[in-house]
Enzyme design. Sequence first.
Site, PDB file in Angstrom:
ATOM      1  N   SER A  18       0.816  -1.122   0.026  1.00 14.29           N
ATOM      2  CA  SER A  18       0.175  -0.115   0.042  1.00 14.29           C
ATOM      3  C   SER A  18       0.762   1.124  -0.135  1.00 14.29           C
ATOM      4  O   SER A  18       0.490   2.193  -0.695  1.00 14.29           O
ATOM      5  CB  SER A  18      -0.797   0.039   1.240  1.00 14.29           C
ATOM      6  N   ASP A  73      18.939   1.657  11.699  1.00 16.74           N
ATOM      7  CA  ASP A  73      18.671   1.019  13.060  1.00 16.74           C
ATOM      8  C   ASP A  73      17.938   2.369  13.854  1.00 16.74           C
ATOM      9  O   ASP A  73      18.837   3.259  14.564  1.00 16.74           O
ATOM     10  CB  ASP A  73      19.486   0.224  13.511  1.00 16.74           C
ATOM     11  N   LYS A  75      16.581   2.295  16.596  1.00 13.67           N
ATOM     12  CA  LYS A  75      16.456   2.014  17.872  1.00 13.67           C
ATOM     13  C   LYS A  75      17.840   2.422  18.451  1.00 13.67           C
ATOM     14  O   LYS A  75      18.131   2.873  19.622  1.00 13.67           O
ATOM     15  CB  LYS A  75      16.274   0.699  18.447  1.00 13.67           C
ATOM     16  N   ASN A  96       3.213   3.333   6.563  1.00 10.28           N
ATOM     17  CA  ASN A  96       2.066   2.113   6.749  1.00 10.28           C
ATOM     18  C   ASN A  96       2.143   1.356   7.682  1.00 10.28           C
ATOM     19  O   ASN A  96       2.040   0.119   7.638  1.00 10.28           O
ATOM     20  CB  ASN A  96       1.721   1.403   5.426  1.00 10.28           C
ATOM     21  N   VAL A 137      -4.536  -5.171   9.052  1.00 13.74           N
ATOM     22  CA  VAL A 137      -5.396  -5.270   7.709  1.00 13.74           C
ATOM     23  C   VAL A 137      -4.553  -5.684   6.701  1.00 13.74           C
ATOM     24  O   VAL A 137      -3.401  -5.065   6.638  1.00 13.74           O
ATOM     25  CB  VAL A 137      -6.335  -3.897   7.616  1.00 13.74           C
ATOM     26  N   ASP A 168      -4.709  -2.521  -1.008  1.00 12.23           N
ATOM     27  CA  ASP A 168      -3.534  -1.931  -0.849  1.00 12.23           C
ATOM     28  C   ASP A 168      -3.064  -0.813  -1.898  1.00 12.23           C
ATOM     29  O   ASP A 168      -2.943   0.134  -1.589  1.00 12.23           O
ATOM     30  CB  ASP A 168      -2.387  -3.055  -1.154  1.00 12.23           C
ATOM     31  N   GLY A 247     -23.359  -0.537 -13.994  1.00 15.63           N
ATOM     32  CA  GLY A 247     -23.909   0.941 -14.605  1.00 15.63           C
ATOM     33  C   GLY A 247     -25.224   0.849 -15.016  1.00 15.63           C
ATOM     34  O   GLY A 247     -26.034  -0.230 -14.863  1.00 15.63           O
ATOM     35  N   GLN A 249     -26.186   0.503 -18.165  1.00 16.52           N
ATOM     36  CA  GLN A 249     -26.085  -0.396 -19.266  1.00 16.52           C
ATOM     37  C   GLN A 249     -25.912  -1.600 -18.765  1.00 16.52           C
ATOM     38  O   GLN A 249     -24.873  -1.863 -18.524  1.00 16.52           O
ATOM     39  CB  GLN A 249     -25.214   0.326 -20.243  1.00 16.52           C
TER      40      GLN A 249
END
Length: 425
Positions: A18, A73, A75, A96, A137, A168, A247, A249
Amino acid sequence: MTKALEGVRILDFTHVQSGPTCTQLLAWFGADVIKVERPGVGDITRGQLQDIPNVDSLYFTMLNHNKRSITLDTKNPKGKEVLTELIKKCDVLVENFGPGVLDRMGFPWEKIQAINPKMIVASIKGFGPGPYEDCKVYENVAQCTGGAASTTGFRDGLPLVTGAQIGDSGTGLHLALGIVTALYQRTHTGKGQRVTAAMQDGVLNLCRVKLRDQQRLERGPLKEYSQFGEGVPFGDAVPRAGNDSGGGQPGRILKCKGWETDPNAYIYFITQAPVWEKICDVIGEPTWKTDPNYAKPAARLPRLNEIFGRIEQWTMTKTKFEAMDILNEFDIPCGPILSMKEIAEDESLRKTGTLVEVDHPTRGKYLSVGNPIKLSDSPAEVTRSPLLGEHTDEILRQVLGFSDHQVAEIHDSGALDPPRKEAAE
């Protein structure tokens, strides 16, 4: 030639599909996208669905063109310092992660704004605020919760997910528009802002015609759905309608010559009202042009199964391409069901840049999609995805202006390497 987003720098914390869809589109338009990856590991898709051992997968390469990669890194104390400097130098941070991850990294919105008040922070989450906002998700979950699965498939079968990655990639495209809009607003306000796109919201936005039908259903049956003509009562929710057109049609997928052995020998045929008389002539039913049971659109709705059955008798005598050629002569809307093999071999798509061949240093040449949006003054050139950490030193020097000594210090700190495992005593 100047690119549309040249001068915009993106700090890309996205992974899988995503987020990378969003940042790749921005990169195609000329933004400098710096992909921040975990040392020694990188984006998890580098190793997923590999078709060549020890080489970045197509899953990764086809979602990360035109980007630069730095390993960091976050951290590590020195890594946090580098990240702080990157935030100062970038226009947009895209992520994300799962809910709260950026906060736990020590970079909540308030801190980012303090570091760079012009920074736009763009996020993709599964759900917006509400009972499900902390849930994890993936693509198919988004399709199921956004209304796509319940309305896809056949009435007597299971809900189905679509092959198109509307959860995504669809949400990534929505976020890209939000980012460009925020960048434009910043030219007036001088301030950054948060941009969010929830995957459930993105899917529902693409399913708006089904939300339309949900409200129509409260006032009576959906007459363009085949079950109306079959006399099957409607329930209180929009049903699955097979390949009925969404639609105004009516349309169906119909068999063509060779369907017995070719799983894609089909054509989508739309009985558009303005060309109804031409349809009657093509399939050999000229009396339907004046017969009150067929002449008007409203009269045809209860008889769609019969009508498409008769049209299919005609399409089964033609290959899908023969049928398309004939129907196009009469301006009858239709389209062949194209396999991925047929699409990959379509030279016209290569000429337009819809498909591009990309050369990669470790996997060689491969085929990918190009930018689906064409700008006359900003043509997109698709360049290969980066190797893990390929541009680390380049970014430290060119973007952050660090000296050789500073770069060496950062390397020595371990901020650019996988965390060391403590030896067992």
